[in-house]
Design a protein around this motif. Sequence first.
Motif, PDB file in Angstrom:
ATOM      1  N   LEU A 143      -1.996   5.416   5.757  1.00 13.67           N
ATOM      2  CA  LEU A 143      -1.228   4.605   4.800  1.00 13.67           C
ATOM      3  C   LEU A 143       0.169   4.302   5.332  1.00 13.67           C
ATOM      4  CD1 LEU A 143      -0.973   3.318   1.982  1.00 13.67           C
ATOM      5  CD2 LEU A 143      -0.250   5.523   1.103  1.00 13.67           C
ATOM      6  N   ILE A 197       0.243   2.046   8.507  1.00 19.59           N
ATOM      7  CA  ILE A 197      -0.049   0.635   8.193  1.00 19.59           C
ATOM      8  C   ILE A 197       1.122   0.005   7.443  1.00 19.59           C
ATOM      9  CG2 ILE A 197      -1.606  -0.889   6.892  1.00 19.59           C
ATOM     10  CD1 ILE A 197      -3.887   1.091   7.679  1.00 19.59           C
ATOM     11  N   ASP A 212      -5.154  -5.053   6.929  1.00 20.12           N
ATOM     12  CA  ASP A 212      -5.356  -3.602   6.827  1.00 20.12           C
ATOM     13  C   ASP A 212      -4.524  -3.006   5.684  1.00 20.12           C
ATOM     14  OD1 ASP A 212      -7.051  -3.759   8.914  1.00 20.12           O
ATOM     15  OD2 ASP A 212      -5.748  -2.826  10.402  1.00 20.12           O
ATOM     16  N   LEU A 213      -3.314  -3.545   5.513  1.00 21.84           N
ATOM     17  CA  LEU A 213      -2.443  -3.051   4.439  1.00 21.84           C
ATOM     18  C   LEU A 213      -3.086  -3.307   3.073  1.00 21.84           C
ATOM     19  CD1 LEU A 213       0.296  -1.853   3.591  1.00 21.84           C
ATOM     20  CD2 LEU A 213       1.269  -4.137   3.713  1.00 21.84           C
ATOM     21  N   GLU A 255      -5.925  -0.864   2.698  1.00 24.99           N
ATOM     22  CA  GLU A 255      -5.428   0.514   2.551  1.00 24.99           C
ATOM     23  C   GLU A 255      -4.819   0.735   1.158  1.00 24.99           C
ATOM     24  OE1 GLU A 255      -6.256   2.348   5.117  1.00 24.99           O
ATOM     25  OE2 GLU A 255      -5.546   4.161   4.126  1.00 24.99           O
ATOM     26  N   LEU A 256      -4.105  -0.275   0.655  1.00 26.07           N
ATOM     27  CA  LEU A 256      -3.504  -0.133  -0.672  1.00 26.07           C
ATOM     28  C   LEU A 256      -4.589  -0.077  -1.750  1.00 26.07           C
ATOM     29  CD1 LEU A 256      -0.346  -2.464  -0.518  1.00 26.07           C
ATOM     30  CD2 LEU A 256      -0.408   0.021  -0.467  1.00 26.07           C
ATOM     31  N   ARG A 261      -7.689   0.980  -1.268  1.00 27.87           N
ATOM     32  CA  ARG A 261      -8.356   2.268  -1.066  1.00 27.87           C
ATOM     33  C   ARG A 261      -7.526   3.403  -1.693  1.00 27.87           C
ATOM     34  NH1 ARG A 261     -11.267   3.288   4.168  1.00 27.87           N
ATOM     35  NH2 ARG A 261      -9.954   1.666   4.998  1.00 27.87           N
ATOM     36  N   THR A 262      -6.200   3.362  -1.442  1.00 25.17           N
ATOM     37  CA  THR A 262      -5.311   4.414  -1.959  1.00 25.17           C
ATOM     38  C   THR A 262      -5.276   4.379  -3.486  1.00 25.17           C
ATOM     39  OG1 THR A 262      -3.982   4.203   0.009  1.00 25.17           O
ATOM     40  CG2 THR A 262      -2.951   5.322  -1.836  1.00 25.17           C
ATOM     41  N   LYS A 289      -8.440   5.854  -4.816  1.00 31.91           N
ATOM     42  CA  LYS A 289      -8.479   7.315  -4.669  1.00 31.91           C
ATOM     43  C   LYS A 289      -7.598   7.975  -5.709  1.00 31.91           C
ATOM     44  CE  LYS A 289      -9.074   7.606   0.259  1.00 31.91           C
ATOM     45  NZ  LYS A 289      -8.238   7.489   1.444  1.00 31.91           N
ATOM     46  N   LEU A 290      -6.374   7.453  -5.856  1.00 32.77           N
ATOM     47  CA  LEU A 290      -5.408   8.096  -6.740  1.00 32.77           C
ATOM     48  C   LEU A 290      -5.811   7.996  -8.208  1.00 32.77           C
ATOM     49  CD1 LEU A 290      -2.075   7.040  -5.046  1.00 32.77           C
ATOM     50  CD2 LEU A 290      -3.154   9.278  -5.005  1.00 32.77           C
ATOM     51  N   ARG A 345       5.655  -8.028   0.380  1.00 32.15           N
ATOM     52  CA  ARG A 345       5.482  -7.533  -1.004  1.00 32.15           C
ATOM     53  C   ARG A 345       4.310  -8.192  -1.726  1.00 32.15           C
ATOM     54  NH1 ARG A 345       9.110  -4.045   0.899  1.00 32.15           N
ATOM     55  NH2 ARG A 345      11.266  -4.418   0.318  1.00 32.15           N
TER      56      ARG A 345
END
Lengths: 249, 258
Positions: free
Chosen positions: A113, A116, B11-12, B15-16, B18-19, B22-23, B101
């Motif tokens: 995280l 990236i 990818d960002l 990843e955001l 995915r995060t 998860k959270l 952003r």
Amino acid sequence: MDKPIIKVDNVSKVFEIPHESRNTLKSYFLHPFKRIGKERFYALKSVDFEINQGDFVGVIGRNGSGKSTLLKILAGIFEPTKGKVHVNGTLVPFLELGVGFNPELTGRENIYLNGIILGMTRKYVESKFDEIVDFAEIRDFIDLQVKNYSSGMVIRLAFAIAVEARADIYLLDEVLSVGDAGFQKKSLEKMLSLLSNGATGILVSHNINDVKKYCNRVILLKKGEVVFDGPTDEGIKIFESQMGLMSEE
Amino acid sequence: MVLHTKANHRDLLIELIRTNFKLRYNNSILGFFWVLMKPFLYFLMLFVVFTAFRGGEASAEYGANLLLGIIIYTLVNEGVIFGMHALTDLAGVILKVNFPRQVAVTSAVFMAVVNFAFNTVILLILAILGSFAPTIEGFLYFVFILSMTIFALYSISLFSSILLVKIRDLHHIMELVMQLVFWGSAVFYSIDDMSGAFGQLIRLNPLALVIHASRKALLEGDIIHVKAMIIMSLMSLALYFLGNLFFKKNIKRIAEFI
């Protein structure tokens, strides 16, 4: 002549601090036409300088002199109120290491995280994963949630990720004195090797010894203005004499 | 290496999402199954209650209509709420790193779309059980309506994510507004059953039309409200351009307010 990698052109930053906060609808509806007075605080005033590739510049000054605001403007986090900043290269900020970490995620997840977010691709982070883990010395804890890490482990991990960004410019806010003595030595060596390979560093530090030892130039800020820009020894002398005068006052 | 490339932005975004995912379901026993469980339990509750109101007659047709209504409403509700919190949820990072952003807003709305995609599993089960068999035209029209809705959610988020930073109680107001939208969007009833002034009012609600048109397209193969959907698409497009201007103008100073 060296080509400037950073050009700060007559930059001013003004923060408008309202006399009372107005961030609820109630405050808008109850007093729709009420004018709220604002204090204009000049964090930076007409700051002008250029930094060449390979320079290691120390930014010094007392608390509130505008050092961190300057770094945030260079990092693109704050926008200047006046003037322009030209950055000719990639830049990685080392500002309050580990703040962007999510404590609920594991060390492994935070590596991806954070890497990236700093601008790397997932593939690149993957290729550097082992180096990061080894540098941070947290292999046994990599699948543990970061909330269970010590503050030293968090900082080591954040530093290890950020140096792998291989940027042209590194913005360092009090990061050379993080972790224990062993890690400080290791992180410093890593940073110096990056700089010797042509990277540019800007260091904000209250540790004058660090600035004296590593920086080839100093920018001294006082109340948002550049009062000195030149050789490190000379700049530190002026700063120390200012500090002496202030403590005498 | 080169930082902040297009590959990094992609990818960002992943990843955001995915995060976030998860959270949201971290530390819960059923974890990600809540994505499916929540609308399904909601459906069961409403199905039992409104079947009782309708005289105890439980029909598969009413079930399919209700479920589709709930799934679309959940998409809109989550899209509005997640999108609004896109910047405040990443406040710590916004203060320390300069990254695009807009990716934060996209990932927040995408999160609602991912949840929606999982929820469509329930719809598929319903289809397999034989409650409905969509026509190709109906399915394509449904995809068009859905795309327009997601685009509109993104456009709204360009405004609301910035506004929440400046007006913090927007969060509470939007929760109430979304409750009101739920009752006024024909989720558990049909627009066709509504008449008079109240019926007219309901027909002015874009989400009620979206749900009605989706039901007819997917469950019966009828293509209705075409004019309204085209007008809504054009309005979404206008909202997107205005939202983009608003976002770009205000995002520059967002770190000072967050």
